[in-house]
Design an enzyme around this catalytic site. Structure first.
Site, PDB file in Angstrom:
ATOM      1  N   ALA A 155       2.610   2.771  13.821  1.00 48.47           N
ATOM      2  CA  ALA A 155       2.954   4.185  13.686  1.00 48.47           C
ATOM      3  C   ALA A 155       2.968   4.895  15.036  1.00 48.47           C
ATOM      4  O   ALA A 155       3.834   5.733  15.294  1.00 48.47           O
ATOM      5  CB  ALA A 155       1.972   4.862  12.737  1.00 48.47           C
ATOM      6  N   ASP A 202       0.830  -1.208   0.000  1.00 47.65           N
ATOM      7  CA  ASP A 202       0.000   0.000   0.000  1.00 47.65           C
ATOM      8  C   ASP A 202       0.864   1.257   0.000  1.00 47.65           C
ATOM      9  O   ASP A 202       2.094   1.190   0.027  1.00 47.65           O
ATOM     10  CB  ASP A 202      -0.992   0.002   1.172  1.00 47.65           C
ATOM     11  CG  ASP A 202      -0.306   0.015   2.536  1.00 47.65           C
ATOM     12  OD1 ASP A 202       0.776   0.618   2.657  1.00 47.65           O
ATOM     13  OD2 ASP A 202      -0.877  -0.561   3.483  1.00 47.65           O
ATOM     14  N   MET A 261      -4.595   8.829  10.717  1.00 49.39           N
ATOM     15  CA  MET A 261      -5.363   9.307   9.555  1.00 49.39           C
ATOM     16  C   MET A 261      -6.302  10.446   9.928  1.00 49.39           C
ATOM     17  O   MET A 261      -7.437  10.517   9.467  1.00 49.39           O
ATOM     18  CB  MET A 261      -6.151   8.139   8.935  1.00 49.39           C
ATOM     19  CG  MET A 261      -5.273   6.998   8.472  1.00 49.39           C
ATOM     20  SD  MET A 261      -6.164   5.449   8.125  1.00 49.39           S
ATOM     21  CE  MET A 261      -6.534   4.886   9.797  1.00 49.39           C
ATOM     22  N   LYS A 271      -4.363   2.732  -0.897  1.00 42.30           N
ATOM     23  CA  LYS A 271      -5.621   3.425  -0.641  1.00 42.30           C
ATOM     24  C   LYS A 271      -5.315   4.715   0.099  1.00 42.30           C
ATOM     25  O   LYS A 271      -4.726   4.722   1.166  1.00 42.30           O
ATOM     26  CB  LYS A 271      -6.580   2.565   0.196  1.00 42.30           C
ATOM     27  CG  LYS A 271      -7.055   1.310  -0.500  1.00 42.30           C
ATOM     28  CD  LYS A 271      -8.259   0.720   0.205  1.00 42.30           C
ATOM     29  CE  LYS A 271      -7.933   0.172   1.570  1.00 42.30           C
ATOM     30  NZ  LYS A 271      -7.059  -1.025   1.530  1.00 42.30           N
ATOM     31  N   GLY A 324       6.795  10.453   9.751  1.00 37.26           N
ATOM     32  CA  GLY A 324       7.528  10.023  10.931  1.00 37.26           C
ATOM     33  C   GLY A 324       8.517   8.907  10.663  1.00 37.26           C
ATOM     34  O   GLY A 324       8.246   8.001   9.883  1.00 37.26           O
ATOM     35  N   ILE A 383      -3.429  -3.025  13.367  1.00 36.07           N
ATOM     36  CA  ILE A 383      -3.812  -1.761  13.990  1.00 36.07           C
ATOM     37  C   ILE A 383      -4.197  -0.779  12.893  1.00 36.07           C
ATOM     38  O   ILE A 383      -3.337  -0.190  12.225  1.00 36.07           O
ATOM     39  CB  ILE A 383      -2.680  -1.194  14.873  1.00 36.07           C
ATOM     40  CG1 ILE A 383      -2.326  -2.187  15.984  1.00 36.07           C
ATOM     41  CG2 ILE A 383      -3.077   0.161  15.467  1.00 36.07           C
ATOM     42  CD1 ILE A 383      -1.235  -1.719  16.920  1.00 36.07           C
ATOM     43  N   GLY A 390       3.116   0.201   8.983  1.00 37.17           N
ATOM     44  CA  GLY A 390       2.874   0.026  10.410  1.00 37.17           C
ATOM     45  C   GLY A 390       2.652  -1.429  10.766  1.00 37.17           C
ATOM     46  O   GLY A 390       3.368  -2.312  10.316  1.00 37.17           O
ATOM     47  N   ASP A 391       1.641  -1.665  11.575  1.00 35.45           N
ATOM     48  CA  ASP A 391       1.272  -3.020  11.973  1.00 35.45           C
ATOM     49  C   ASP A 391      -0.049  -3.387  11.307  1.00 35.45           C
ATOM     50  O   ASP A 391      -0.997  -2.596  11.337  1.00 35.45           O
ATOM     51  CB  ASP A 391       1.124  -3.107  13.498  1.00 35.45           C
ATOM     52  CG  ASP A 391       0.783  -4.513  13.954  1.00 35.45           C
ATOM     53  OD1 ASP A 391       1.700  -5.264  14.314  1.00 35.45           O
ATOM     54  OD2 ASP A 391      -0.417  -4.875  13.936  1.00 35.45           O
TER      55      ASP A 391
END
Length: 263
Positions: free
Chosen positions: A129, A45, A180, A67, A209, A103, A99-100
């Site tokens: 994140a 992504d 987000m 997305k 980050g 989550i 990230g994960d």
């Protein structure tokens, strides 16, 4: 691996749901790196950094399924179907998510689709994140003097409003991390103040980050929407709200200019 819904199909491939971390490739797990180097195909992504993609085997097929807000290359249903199709072709598939994957990554939805079709899968967690970005910004999410709890929420707007449990967000001695939430930030700040949060409550918005383009903007609920507009911040951003943000000034250790010279 068995599921309650359907037995595993013979002669099918396997899907590895892999967390890519928040951006810095050195935050990848060893398991993630090994899988990227020997996979047949990677479905990734837009939150996956180019530096992370450098670990992908040169022989692997790459499929972008990003997305963004109001801009979907593939609908979630199409991504689910693609993963099933690739596995049924007997291929080893890495589904790479920023990230994960568990989550706010919709990883659970993708695994449900695989399980329903008898496809084998494995989950490789990543640095989320909230943890990675806050660490690189020098903002502890909990601290004995400031916050005894931390709440993760998603800030996506629905019909122009952020549908959040506002009373739970304004509890004292708590850190709120919003994924987000850049587009809905003015509404989020307004609603939190309306539900009792002090206008002077510290807030930080961190763009990019953990990578060399990281930018941290700090302020208060009252002035942050204006600061974000002035600074021209763009997604991806993470928002941290709470007294712990005060520690950024003394604990910030990651400086992109220095990181560039050490790369």
């Amino acid at each position: 691996m068995k599921t309650d819904n359907m037995p595993l199909l013979p002669d099918t491939g396997r899907v590895y749901l892999v967390g890519a971390g928040p951006g810095d490739p050195e935050l990848l797990t060893l398991r993630a790196v090994r899988l990227l180097q020997r996979t047949d195909v990677v479905v990734y992504d837009h939150l996956v950094s180019s530096a992370v993609l450098d670990f992908v085997s040169p022989t692997a097929e790459r499929i972008y399924a990003g997305k963004r807000r109001n801009e979907h290359t593939m609908r979630q249903e199409e991504i689910n179907a693609l993963l099933v199709k690739l596995a049924r072709e007997g291929r080893q598939v890495v589904r790479l998510k920023g990230g994960d994957p568990f989550i706010f990554g919709r990883g659970g939805e993708e695994l449900q689709a695989l399980a329903a079709h008898g496809i084998a899968f494995e989950v490789v967690p990543g640095v989320t994140a909230a943890s990675g970005v806050s660490s690189y910004a020098g903002i502890p999410l909990t601290h004995r003097d400031y916050a005894q709890s931390c709440l993760f929420v998603t800030g996506h707007l629905k019909d122009g409003t952020a549908d959040l449990d506002w009373p739970s967000l304004v509890r004292p001695r708590q850190t709120v991390v919003i994924y987000m939430g850049l587009g809905g930030l003015p509404e989020i700040c307004r609603q939190m103040m309306q539900h009792g949060a002090a206008p002077t409550l510290p807030i930080a918005v961190i763009q990019d980050g953990t990578i060399t383009t990281q930018k941290v903007v700090t302020g208060t609920l009252a002035d942050m929407p204006e600061l974000v507009a002035e600074q021209g911040l763009k997604s991806p951003c993470l928002t941290i709200i709470g007294e712990v943000v005060r520690l950024h000034e003394t604990l910030a250790w990651f400086h992109p200019s220095i990181a560039l010279t050490m790369a």
